[in-house]
Design a protein around this motif. Sequence first.
Motif, PDB file in Angstrom:
ATOM      1  N   GLU A  25       0.815  -1.215   0.000  1.00 16.87           N
ATOM      2  CA  GLU A  25       0.000   0.000   0.000  1.00 16.87           C
ATOM      3  C   GLU A  25       0.847   1.262   0.000  1.00 16.87           C
ATOM      4  O   GLU A  25       0.369   2.328  -0.397  1.00 16.87           O
ATOM      5  N   ARG A  26       2.106   1.134   0.430  1.00 19.27           N
ATOM      6  CA  ARG A  26       2.967   2.325   0.491  1.00 19.27           C
ATOM      7  C   ARG A  26       3.386   2.833  -0.883  1.00 19.27           C
ATOM      8  O   ARG A  26       3.884   3.949  -1.011  1.00 19.27           O
ATOM      9  N   ILE A  27       3.208   2.017  -1.918  1.00 20.89           N
ATOM     10  CA  ILE A  27       3.594   2.441  -3.264  1.00 20.89           C
ATOM     11  C   ILE A  27       2.674   3.578  -3.697  1.00 20.89           C
ATOM     12  O   ILE A  27       1.443   3.439  -3.666  1.00 20.89           O
ATOM     13  N   PRO A  28       3.225   4.710  -4.103  1.00 20.69           N
ATOM     14  CA  PRO A  28       2.392   5.860  -4.472  1.00 20.69           C
ATOM     15  C   PRO A  28       1.427   5.543  -5.614  1.00 20.69           C
ATOM     16  O   PRO A  28       1.732   4.758  -6.515  1.00 20.69           O
ATOM     17  N   ALA A  29       0.283   6.164  -5.549  1.00 22.94           N
ATOM     18  CA  ALA A  29      -0.746   5.935  -6.575  1.00 22.94           C
ATOM     19  C   ALA A  29      -0.243   6.294  -7.970  1.00 22.94           C
ATOM     20  O   ALA A  29      -0.723   5.731  -8.969  1.00 22.94           O
ATOM     21  N   THR A  30       0.729   7.195  -8.052  1.00 24.45           N
ATOM     22  CA  THR A  30       1.240   7.609  -9.361  1.00 24.45           C
ATOM     23  C   THR A  30       1.919   6.468 -10.112  1.00 24.45           C
ATOM     24  O   THR A  30       2.096   6.554 -11.329  1.00 24.45           O
ATOM     25  N   TYR A  31       2.326   5.412  -9.391  1.00 17.01           N
ATOM     26  CA  TYR A  31       2.972   4.268 -10.029  1.00 17.01           C
ATOM     27  C   TYR A  31       2.009   3.126 -10.322  1.00 17.01           C
ATOM     28  O   TYR A  31       2.385   2.171 -11.012  1.00 17.01           O
ATOM     29  N   ARG A  32       0.777   3.227  -9.846  1.00 17.45           N
ATOM     30  CA  ARG A  32      -0.127   2.088  -9.983  1.00 17.45           C
ATOM     31  C   ARG A  32      -0.672   1.919 -11.399  1.00 17.45           C
ATOM     32  O   ARG A  32      -1.326   0.918 -11.690  1.00 17.45           O
ATOM     33  N   PHE A  33      -0.379   2.867 -12.293  1.00 11.75           N
ATOM     34  CA  PHE A  33      -0.777   2.676 -13.690  1.00 11.75           C
ATOM     35  C   PHE A  33      -0.032   1.494 -14.308  1.00 11.75           C
ATOM     36  O   PHE A  33      -0.426   0.969 -15.353  1.00 11.75           O
TER      37      PHE A  33
END
Length: 253
Positions: free
Chosen positions: A181-189
Amino acid sequence: MRVLAVSDIHIDHPENLGWLQGLSRVDHRDDVLVLAGDVASALPLLAHGLELLAERFRTVLFVPGNHDLWVGADDGDGDSFAKFRAVEHVARESGASMRAWRQGGLRIVPLLGWYDFSFGEPDARLRLSWMDFRACRWPEGLGAWDVTSAFLRLNAPLQPLADATTLTFSHFLPRIDLIPERIPATYRFLDPVLGSRRMDEQIRALGGSLHVYGHSHVNQRIERDGVTYVNNAFGYPRERRIARKDLLCVYET
């Protein structure tokens, strides 16, 4: 005997190749290395890397990653399936193995795979930026689901063994909840190109208790539904804060 794991060593980068060349020729003579993909995109360099590892380890077990199946100018008109077959040949000639291995009560099973968009549909940004969409070539008419299916079929037959502990490994992620969950949303693409949930079905069909994977460059050890998942990506030279830059012992007898 120890089982050591690493992935994503990317020896196209001289700094990473230097690390590999600096590995002891003595310390790992009784160790098994699980190498979970992304060694090098050029076949000669891949062969060189696998040869160096085979000289240092008792056994090297390998699955290719997406970078290993990139098709360059030197690969002629062949597609990425042809590159895969070439990688198989190079691995065998270099002293590495892409087959299941067993000693006593331990079995280690490599699982081939790809991504099938079961983690989400790629958006326009991903299709423009993800190098695989340009560097991999597949037969006309085959989509991501078909490519993944072709590799997953190569893993069959999958049978659990009552008299052995089964360790599995793959390059691609077998489930999306391995991304913290710590991975920023900007990388979830990037989620759609991380792996396939169908791989997790194969792990469980084998009765696997520990699975090593690569690809995400997000190192961790986590349990999900009774299986322990481990990522120990070496990563790119710049990725110093998120990578251990070392081998990881995942099993010891």
